[in-house]
Design a protein around this motif. Structure first.
Motif, PDB file in Angstrom:
ATOM      1  N   MET A  22      -9.917  49.200  71.844  1.00 26.49           N
ATOM      2  CA  MET A  22     -11.301  48.740  71.908  1.00 26.49           C
ATOM      3  C   MET A  22     -12.123  49.312  70.766  1.00 26.49           C
ATOM      4  SD  MET A  22     -13.295  50.928  74.869  1.00 26.49           S
ATOM      5  CE  MET A  22     -12.148  50.646  76.192  1.00 26.49           C
ATOM      6  N   ILE A  24     -16.371  49.647  70.031  1.00 28.06           N
ATOM      7  CA  ILE A  24     -17.741  49.461  70.486  1.00 28.06           C
ATOM      8  C   ILE A  24     -18.597  49.268  69.233  1.00 28.06           C
ATOM      9  CG2 ILE A  24     -19.699  50.527  71.676  1.00 28.06           C
ATOM     10  CD1 ILE A  24     -17.519  52.218  73.202  1.00 28.06           C
ATOM     11  N   ALA A  38     -19.460  54.544  68.099  1.00 33.73           N
ATOM     12  CA  ALA A  38     -19.648  53.145  67.745  1.00 33.73           C
ATOM     13  C   ALA A  38     -19.424  52.856  66.261  1.00 33.73           C
ATOM     14  CB  ALA A  38     -21.063  52.712  68.126  1.00 33.73           C
ATOM     15  N   HIS A  81     -24.787  44.774  70.059  1.00 35.87           N
ATOM     16  CA  HIS A  81     -23.850  45.564  70.862  1.00 35.87           C
ATOM     17  C   HIS A  81     -22.923  44.714  71.708  1.00 35.87           C
ATOM     18  CE1 HIS A  81     -22.110  48.377  73.615  1.00 35.87           C
ATOM     19  NE2 HIS A  81     -22.723  47.825  74.635  1.00 35.87           N
ATOM     20  N   THR A  83     -18.475  45.306  73.320  1.00 33.68           N
ATOM     21  CA  THR A  83     -17.208  46.012  73.195  1.00 33.68           C
ATOM     22  C   THR A  83     -16.140  44.988  72.888  1.00 33.68           C
ATOM     23  OG1 THR A  83     -17.896  47.729  74.751  1.00 33.68           O
ATOM     24  CG2 THR A  83     -15.531  47.494  74.362  1.00 33.68           C
ATOM     25  N   HIS A  97     -17.992  42.851  77.395  1.00 34.74           N
ATOM     26  CA  HIS A  97     -16.742  42.772  76.634  1.00 34.74           C
ATOM     27  C   HIS A  97     -16.526  41.404  76.013  1.00 34.74           C
ATOM     28  CE1 HIS A  97     -14.277  46.257  78.608  1.00 34.74           C
ATOM     29  NE2 HIS A  97     -15.419  46.662  78.107  1.00 34.74           N
TER      30      HIS A  97
END
Length: 119
Positions: A22, A24, A38, A81, A83, A97
């Motif tokens: 993942m 972010i 991030a 923003h 993920t 997500h």
């Protein structure tokens, strides 16, 4: 292309999350408490919401969007923003997500881009 952002900073904890498949991302105005984990970027172009089947290009690696959480487009548009999950799931694990399928993980670098190519 309809979405483009340039990576401006990579937090020191980002590699930990890449190990979990993942990334972010946040616009440059991310809260201080979240900057370390991030990939920060500046959005240069936003045409429309991202949909399943669109293609995401991260640092020149291509991925297919397989699922989108019900809050991901709104938070991406307003805060830069979401993920990015590199697992090919057909259902988003969490509301923020964007699930992606493709080969391997991107090699992140400041100055490179995150782009959406709409289907």
């Amino acid at each position: 292309m309809g979405y483009k952002a340039t990576i401006t900073e990579i937090g020191p904890m980002v590699q930990d999350f890449i190990g979990e498949n993942m990334i972010i991302i946040f616009d440059n105005n991310a809260p201080d408490a979240l900057r370390d984990m991030a990939v920060l970027h500046s959005i240069e172009e936003w045409e429309r919401d991202i949909t399943i089947g669109d293609e995401l290009v991260v640092c020149e690696k291509r991925y297919k969007v397989t699922a989108i959480g019900n809050e991901a487009n709104e938070t991406l548009k307003t805060m830069g923003h979401c993920t990015l999950m590199f697992n090919g799931a057909d259902t988003a694990q969490l509301p923020g997500h964007i699930e992606l399928s493709g080969d391997g993980l991107p090699d992140l670098s400041v100055g490179m881009s995150i782009e959406i190519i709409y289907s």
